[in-house]
Design a protein around this motif. Structure first.
Motif, short mmCIF file in Angstrom:
data_model
loop_
_atom_site.label_atom_id
_atom_site.label_comp_id
_atom_site.label_asym_id
_atom_site.label_seq_id
_atom_site.Cartn_x
_atom_site.Cartn_y
_atom_site.Cartn_z
N GLY A 1 5.12 18.64 -15.29
CA GLY A 1 5.24 18.63 -16.61
C GLY A 1 6.53 17.95 -17.08
N GLY A 2 7.01 17.14 -16.11
CA GLY A 2 8.48 16.47 -16.26
C GLY A 2 9.16 16.27 -15.08
N ILE A 3 10.25 15.29 -15.33
CA ILE A 3 10.83 15.05 -13.99
C ILE A 3 11.47 16.05 -13.37
CG2 ILE A 3 12.79 13.47 -13.11
CD1 ILE A 3 12.24 11.60 -15.61
N ALA A 4 11.61 16.41 -12.15
CA ALA A 4 12.10 17.44 -11.28
C ALA A 4 13.60 17.03 -10.96
CB ALA A 4 11.37 17.58 -9.95
N ARG B 1 0.90 -1.08 -0.06
CA ARG B 1 0.00 -0.01 0.14
C ARG B 1 0.90 1.33 0.00
NH1 ARG B 1 -1.55 4.04 3.16
NH2 ARG B 1 -0.44 2.96 4.97
N LEU B 2 1.92 1.36 0.78
CA LEU B 2 2.95 2.43 1.01
C LEU B 2 3.62 2.56 -0.35
CD1 LEU B 2 4.31 2.04 4.64
CD2 LEU B 2 2.55 3.79 3.63
N ARG B 3 3.97 1.64 -0.96
CA ARG B 3 4.63 1.68 -2.40
C ARG B 3 3.76 2.33 -3.26
NH1 ARG B 3 8.37 -3.89 -2.14
NH2 ARG B 3 9.86 -2.95 -0.67
N GLU B 4 2.55 1.73 -3.21
CA GLU B 4 1.60 2.10 -4.19
C GLU B 4 1.27 3.75 -4.23
OE1 GLU B 4 -3.02 1.37 -5.16
OE2 GLU B 4 -1.56 -0.46 -4.97
N GLU B 5 1.21 4.11 -2.80
CA GLU B 5 1.01 5.45 -2.56
C GLU B 5 2.01 6.34 -3.14
OE1 GLU B 5 0.71 7.58 1.79
OE2 GLU B 5 -0.79 6.29 1.49
N ARG B 6 3.13 5.89 -2.90
CA ARG B 6 4.43 6.70 -3.11
C ARG B 6 4.76 6.79 -4.87
NH1 ARG B 6 9.58 3.16 -2.66
NH2 ARG B 6 8.46 2.45 -4.77
N ASP C 1 4.57 10.17 -6.82
CA ASP C 1 5.49 10.57 -8.01
C ASP C 1 4.97 10.66 -9.37
OD1 ASP C 1 7.42 9.99 -6.06
OD2 ASP C 1 8.06 7.93 -6.68
N VAL C 2 4.03 9.91 -9.68
CA VAL C 2 3.50 10.22 -11.03
C VAL C 2 2.72 11.60 -11.22
CG1 VAL C 2 1.53 9.34 -12.66
CG2 VAL C 2 3.09 7.75 -11.81
N ASP C 3 1.85 11.96 -9.90
CA ASP C 3 1.24 13.01 -9.80
C ASP C 3 2.17 14.38 -9.82
OD1 ASP C 3 -1.25 11.76 -9.73
OD2 ASP C 3 -1.36 11.92 -7.46
N GLY C 4 3.18 14.29 -9.11
CA GLY C 4 4.31 15.09 -9.12
C GLY C 4 5.12 15.44 -10.52
N ILE C 5 5.09 14.46 -11.19
CA ILE C 5 5.63 14.41 -12.66
C ILE C 5 4.71 15.21 -13.55
CG2 ILE C 5 6.29 13.15 -14.67
CD1 ILE C 5 7.60 11.27 -12.84
N GLN C 6 3.39 14.88 -13.39
CA GLN C 6 2.28 15.43 -14.15
C GLN C 6 2.04 16.69 -13.75
OE1 GLN C 6 -0.99 12.82 -13.51
NE2 GLN C 6 -0.28 11.22 -15.07
N ARG C 7 2.12 17.31 -12.74
CA ARG C 7 2.01 18.59 -12.26
C ARG C 7 3.16 19.44 -12.70
NH1 ARG C 7 1.52 17.73 -6.57
NH2 ARG C 7 0.25 16.18 -6.71
#
Length: 108
Positions: A105-108, A88-93, A97-103
């Protein structure tokens, strides 16, 4: 002489009964413990299935099977809960990560 005859008769009857009882399958009674060595746990991470499947040899002094079985059941349950929590924690992480990349617009 009669006493010796009675003792021999009891011993013979006891031996015959022991052989008969050892050959009869009794419902609800697990198979007899073999004299082969127990299979060790494999290397790597353990799962609840591994814990449920582990069996130990019984030595002359033995162990209280109910206590060992209880401990193994508890360990298997806790391993299952731990594995579920880690997943569950890995899925949440990963979702974060995916939400951060989408917001961004790329890898930070």
């Amino acid at each position: 002489m009669v006493i010796i005859g009675v003792v021999l008769l009891v011993l013979i009857l006891g031996a015959v009964m022991a052989v008969l009882v050892s050959r009869i399958d009794v419902p609800g009674v697990p198979d007899a413990v073999t004299t082969t060595a127990a299979e060790p746990l494999g290397s790597g991470p353990l799962s609840p299935v591994d814990v449920h499947g582990v069996r130990f040899d019984i030595a002359l002094r033995g162990y209280r099977a109910e206590q060992v079985d209880g401990a193994l059941e508890r360990l298997a349950a806790e391993l299952g809960e731990r594995d579920a929590e880690i997943a569950r924690l890995r899925e949440e992480r990963d979702r974060r990560d995916v939400d951060g990349i989408q917001r961004t617009g790329g890898i930070a």
